[in-house]
Design an enzyme around this catalytic site. Structure first.
Site, PDB file in Angstrom:
ATOM      1  N   SER A  99      33.645  23.286  38.278  1.00 51.52           N
ATOM      2  CA  SER A  99      34.034  23.131  37.027  1.00 51.52           C
ATOM      3  C   SER A  99      34.905  23.301  36.745  1.00 51.52           C
ATOM      4  O   SER A  99      36.285  23.724  37.478  1.00 51.52           O
ATOM      5  CB  SER A  99      33.514  24.160  35.847  1.00 51.52           C
ATOM      6  OG  SER A  99      33.834  24.084  34.204  1.00 51.52           O
ATOM      7  N   LYS A 120      22.394  26.629  28.124  1.00 47.97           N
ATOM      8  CA  LYS A 120      22.360  25.827  26.504  1.00 47.97           C
ATOM      9  C   LYS A 120      21.454  26.120  25.714  1.00 47.97           C
ATOM     10  O   LYS A 120      21.516  26.156  24.636  1.00 47.97           O
ATOM     11  CB  LYS A 120      22.807  24.394  26.970  1.00 47.97           C
ATOM     12  CG  LYS A 120      24.149  23.936  27.121  1.00 47.97           C
ATOM     13  CD  LYS A 120      24.004  22.621  27.267  1.00 47.97           C
ATOM     14  CE  LYS A 120      25.350  22.220  27.601  1.00 47.97           C
ATOM     15  NZ  LYS A 120      25.770  20.998  28.332  1.00 47.97           N
ATOM     16  N   GLY A 123      18.621  18.779  27.064  1.00 47.26           N
ATOM     17  CA  GLY A 123      19.872  19.311  26.909  1.00 47.26           C
ATOM     18  C   GLY A 123      21.375  17.831  26.310  1.00 47.26           C
ATOM     19  O   GLY A 123      21.334  17.577  25.249  1.00 47.26           O
TER      20      GLY A 123
HETATM   21  P1  NAP Z   1      19.163  19.519  31.031  1.00 52.77           P
HETATM   22  O1  NAP Z   1      18.694  19.905  30.420  1.00 52.77           O
HETATM   23  O2  NAP Z   1      18.616  19.665  33.005  1.00 52.77           O
HETATM   24  O3  NAP Z   1      17.928  17.666  31.878  1.00 52.77           O
HETATM   25  C1  NAP Z   1      18.311  16.878  32.852  1.00 52.77           C
HETATM   26  C2  NAP Z   1      17.226  16.297  32.953  1.00 52.77           C
HETATM   27  O4  NAP Z   1      17.577  15.294  34.153  1.00 52.77           O
HETATM   28  C3  NAP Z   1      15.844  15.948  32.171  1.00 52.77           C
HETATM   29  O5  NAP Z   1      15.397  15.630  31.279  1.00 52.77           O
HETATM   30  C4  NAP Z   1      15.742  15.989  33.998  1.00 52.77           C
HETATM   31  O6  NAP Z   1      14.154  15.426  33.399  1.00 52.77           O
HETATM   32  C5  NAP Z   1      16.756  14.771  34.759  1.00 52.77           C
HETATM   33  N1  NAP Z   1      16.498  14.958  35.766  1.00 52.77           N
HETATM   34  C6  NAP Z   1      17.535  15.571  36.385  1.00 52.77           C
HETATM   35  N2  NAP Z   1      17.025  15.221  37.926  1.00 52.77           N
HETATM   36  C7  NAP Z   1      16.074  14.369  37.951  1.00 52.77           C
HETATM   37  C8  NAP Z   1      16.348  13.126  39.196  1.00 52.77           C
HETATM   38  N3  NAP Z   1      16.319  13.744  40.048  1.00 52.77           N
HETATM   39  N4  NAP Z   1      15.605  12.302  39.310  1.00 52.77           N
HETATM   40  C9  NAP Z   1      14.892  11.666  37.516  1.00 52.77           C
HETATM   41  N5  NAP Z   1      15.154  12.363  36.471  1.00 52.77           N
HETATM   42  C10 NAP Z   1      15.825  13.539  36.707  1.00 52.77           C
HETATM   43  O7  NAP Z   1      20.583  18.474  31.997  1.00 52.77           O
HETATM   44  P2  NAP Z   1      21.337  18.664  30.986  1.00 52.77           P
HETATM   45  O8  NAP Z   1      22.321  19.752  30.135  1.00 52.77           O
HETATM   46  O9  NAP Z   1      21.097  17.749  29.709  1.00 52.77           O
HETATM   47  O10 NAP Z   1      22.912  17.509  31.960  1.00 52.77           O
HETATM   48  C11 NAP Z   1      22.766  17.339  32.783  1.00 52.77           C
HETATM   49  C12 NAP Z   1      24.147  16.109  32.958  1.00 52.77           C
HETATM   50  O11 NAP Z   1      24.400  15.934  31.160  1.00 52.77           O
HETATM   51  C13 NAP Z   1      24.800  17.463  33.791  1.00 52.77           C
HETATM   52  O12 NAP Z   1      24.989  16.690  35.307  1.00 52.77           O
HETATM   53  C14 NAP Z   1      25.712  17.473  33.169  1.00 52.77           C
HETATM   54  O13 NAP Z   1      26.776  17.708  33.993  1.00 52.77           O
HETATM   55  C15 NAP Z   1      25.936  16.203  32.263  1.00 52.77           C
HETATM   56  N6  NAP Z   1      27.057  16.143  31.451  1.00 52.77           N
HETATM   57  C16 NAP Z   1      27.730  16.241  31.091  1.00 52.77           C
HETATM   58  C17 NAP Z   1      29.090  15.721  29.814  1.00 52.77           C
HETATM   59  C18 NAP Z   1      30.192  15.186  29.684  1.00 52.77           C
HETATM   60  O14 NAP Z   1      31.322  15.984  29.177  1.00 52.77           O
HETATM   61  N7  NAP Z   1      30.741  14.614  30.452  1.00 52.77           N
HETATM   62  C19 NAP Z   1      28.085  17.193  29.225  1.00 52.77           C
HETATM   63  C20 NAP Z   1      27.016  17.705  28.909  1.00 52.77           C
HETATM   64  C21 NAP Z   1      26.622  17.225  29.635  1.00 52.77           C
HETATM   65  P3  NAP Z   1      12.996  15.545  33.746  1.00 52.77           P
HETATM   66  O15 NAP Z   1      12.202  16.167  32.665  1.00 52.77           O
HETATM   67  O16 NAP Z   1      11.523  15.029  34.414  1.00 52.77           O
HETATM   68  O17 NAP Z   1      12.822  17.315  34.525  1.00 52.77           O
END
Ligand code: NAP
Length: 523
Positions: free
Chosen positions: A270, A319, A381
């Site tokens: 992080s 989260k 999320g």
């Molecule tokens: P999450 O709740 O685990 O959701 C991840 C989503 O991605 C799920 O819908 C999942 O699909 C999909 N996914 C994961 N691996 C996949 C794959 N190989 N192929 C297709 N779909 C896939 O995670 P999150 O909290 O939303 O975070 C997601 C990303 O956003 C992370 O990388 C995080 O670091 C980033 N993020 C960035 C910021 C920023 O400030 N830039 C802020 C927040 C989050 P399924 O439903 O099919 O499992």
């Protein structure tokens, strides 16, 4: 298990209350006698769209049966007679409610009629037979007799609720729980009233099927009911092993440093600590920001309270799970269903979400959102935060996700279209947003073929490591405007610092620090 009674006065308030309660509760009880306007055929699907696991109880007390929970006016729809009440409970069965509650006082004919109706509809809906005494707690022998009158119908649950006139009355009503357990009968047993609070805490610990709690003060359906936050705090205290030192009661003479933490697992990669520490220094805030790799979330929250940590960031995978350990969750975070920021205000922990605002501010700097269309890949999320922000700003989201069920649930909740990943080539919109982790360092991957970004004017990737993901490189080749997750990261972090300190954070410095670190990683 916690059941939140929906007692809102209007249909609009009821719908809002259902959405909020589905985030916290295991059960909701639709008190159709208290809700003015609105129909079961609207309420039940809304609850199902908000949660896959929520169980729904439908209740309609007649005027003389409803406990006066500070509410003197009952809804116009309150059943005036038994026929109206049975008709409403039958409607609930037809709509697939998990439980309907009927009073023992309705009599054998009504109860049998309802049981037959349930069986005819496949038996999915279970029956609760209830006894309420709004005046007193009868003697135990009398209560046992009433219990047997309920149990003889073999309902899923017997509910016995009395009014505590003395503290000792709690013991009488609570003793019915072990009595029912010995007879393999599920029971809800508790006392109402100011003197009945003990039973509301002890009953679930003794094996009462569920306990009732209001989402907020004033939302209670019976006198003496606690809020969900109060119930959770009391349960935390009861379960705590007391190995954690108590927070100091007296404040120190000198101002305490304001310390903040990141809760996640893993957290080794992080970049939040270098960004937040540099910002705190620049803002002249005495304090530190440290990352904690959490294995036991409950313990981490106890530690946060005990050590008087001023605030926390929350990241993957906590989260959503964090919400049940907080005293309060603000409205935006509740609607999104995820918390990424906590403020500790004198031991009271409140959850917020700054991801949605971080993304909205970032997109707004490049393009307008109002009346524009956005395809969001993902249903986790971040996807929920993105969709929430876009709708709030007057834009139109569409969801694309790998797991169909998750994508469909989210799109139903948002009332927007859903497509499978295989269908993405068919869609065109103003902007494409990747909210999945696919493309994150060190893997140079994209979920969509290189030509797909050509269907959009702008492409956003929430990933910030690397700053330019494969998706963004492909988009640039197609002539799209590109927006990196780096700005979202800085903007959501700035939102956290603003909430914690009330001061304006140095966004340019924060961006410079993160870009430099990311460039070092890529070299
Ligand atoms: P999450 O709740 O685990 O959701 C991840 C989503 O991605 C799920 O819908 C999942 O699909 C999909 N996914 C994961 N691996 C996949 C794959 N190989 N192929 C297709 N779909 C896939 O995670 P999150 O909290 O939303 O975070 C997601 C990303 O956003 C992370 O990388 C995080 O670091 C980033 N993020 C960035 C910021 C920023 O400030 N830039 C802020 C927040 C989050 P399924 O439903 O099919 O499992």
């Amino acid at each position: 298990m916690i059941c939140v009674p929906i007692t809102a006065r209007t249909k609009k308030e009821a719908l809002h209350s259902i959405e909020r309660s589905c985030q916290f509760a295991d059960f909701i009880e639709l008190r159709m006698d208290l809700i003015n306007g609105g129909r079961l055929e609207e309420f039940i699907p809304i609850a199902r769209n908000n949660s896959d696991s929520i169980k729904i109880i439908v209740t309609c007390r007649k005027k003389e049966e409803a406990a006066p929970a500070g509410r003197t006016v009952l809804a116009k729809s309150t059943a005036r007679n038994s026929e109206e009440k049975i008709a409403l409970l039958k409607e609930a069965i037809g709509l697939g409610a998990d439980f309907v509650d009927i009073e023992l006082a309705e009599g054998q004919a009504a109860i049998k009629e309802l049981q037959a109706f349930c069986a005819k509809h496949g038996g999915k809906t279970k029956i609760i037979i209830s006894y309420h005494n709004l005046k007193e707690t009868p003697a135990l022998t009398e209560l046992k007799k009433i219990f047997h009158q309920c149990a003889k119908f073999k309902p899923a649950i017997v509910k016995m609720v009395t009014t505590a006139r003395t503290i000792e009355d709690n013991l009488i009503t609570l003793s019915l729980i072990s009595y029912a357990k010995e007879r393999s009968q599920k029971i809800i047993s508790l006392c109402m009233g100011d003197k009945g609070g003990i039973s509301r805490i002890a009953a679930p610990l003794m094996g009462s099927y569920l306990s009732f709690a209001a989402v907020e003060k004033g939302g209670h359906s019976a006198p003496g009911q606690f809020t969900v936050g109060e119930m959770k705090r009391i349960n935390e205290l009861l379960k705590s092993s007391r190995t954690v030192p108590e927070a100091p009661v007296l404040s120190m003479q000198r101002p305490q440093p304001q310390n903040y933490i990141l809760l996640g697992n893993p957290v080794g990669q992080s970049l939040s600590p270098i960004m937040h520490n540099a910002a705190l220094k620049q803002m002249n805030v005495e304090g530190t920001y440290s990352a904690f790799c959490v294995h036991d979330l409950r313990g981490a929250i106890q530690g946060m309270r005990a050590m008087n940590i001023c605030g926390a960031s929350v990241t993957i995978p906590f989260k959503i799970a964090i919400m049940e350990y907080l005293d309060d969750v603000d409205d935006d975070a509740l609607k999104i269903g995820a918390v990424n920021t906590i403020i500790n205000h004198h031991g009271r922990l409140t959850g917020y979400n700054t991801d949605w605002l971080g993304l909205v501010v970032t997109i707004r700097e490049a393009m307008p959102i109002k009346n524009k269309t956005f395809v969001i890949i993902g249903a986790g999320g971040t996807a929920r935060a993105a969709a929430y922000g876009i709708i709030k700003e007057g834009g139109f989201p569409m969801i694309v996700n790998r797991t169909l069920k998750k994508g469909e649930i989210l799109s139903r909740k948002l009332n927007c279209p859903f497509y499978s990943l295989a269908e993405i080539g068919k869609i065109k919109a103003d902007c494409l947003i990747n909210t999945t982790p696919v493309g994150m360092y060190p893997k140079d991957k994209s979920l969509v073929k290189a030509a797909i970004p050509g269907n959009y004017k702008y492409v956003v990737d929430v990933i910030y490591n690397p700053i330019k993901t494969k998706l963004l490189k492909d988009a640039q080749k197609q002539g799209c405007g590109i927006i990196s997750g780096l700005d979202m990261f800085v903007n959501q972090g700035a939102g956290q610092l603003r909430l914690w300190t009330g001061k304006e954070p140095p966004r340019a410095l924060m961006k410079k620090i993160i870009s430099e670190r990311l460039n070092q990683i890529e070299e």
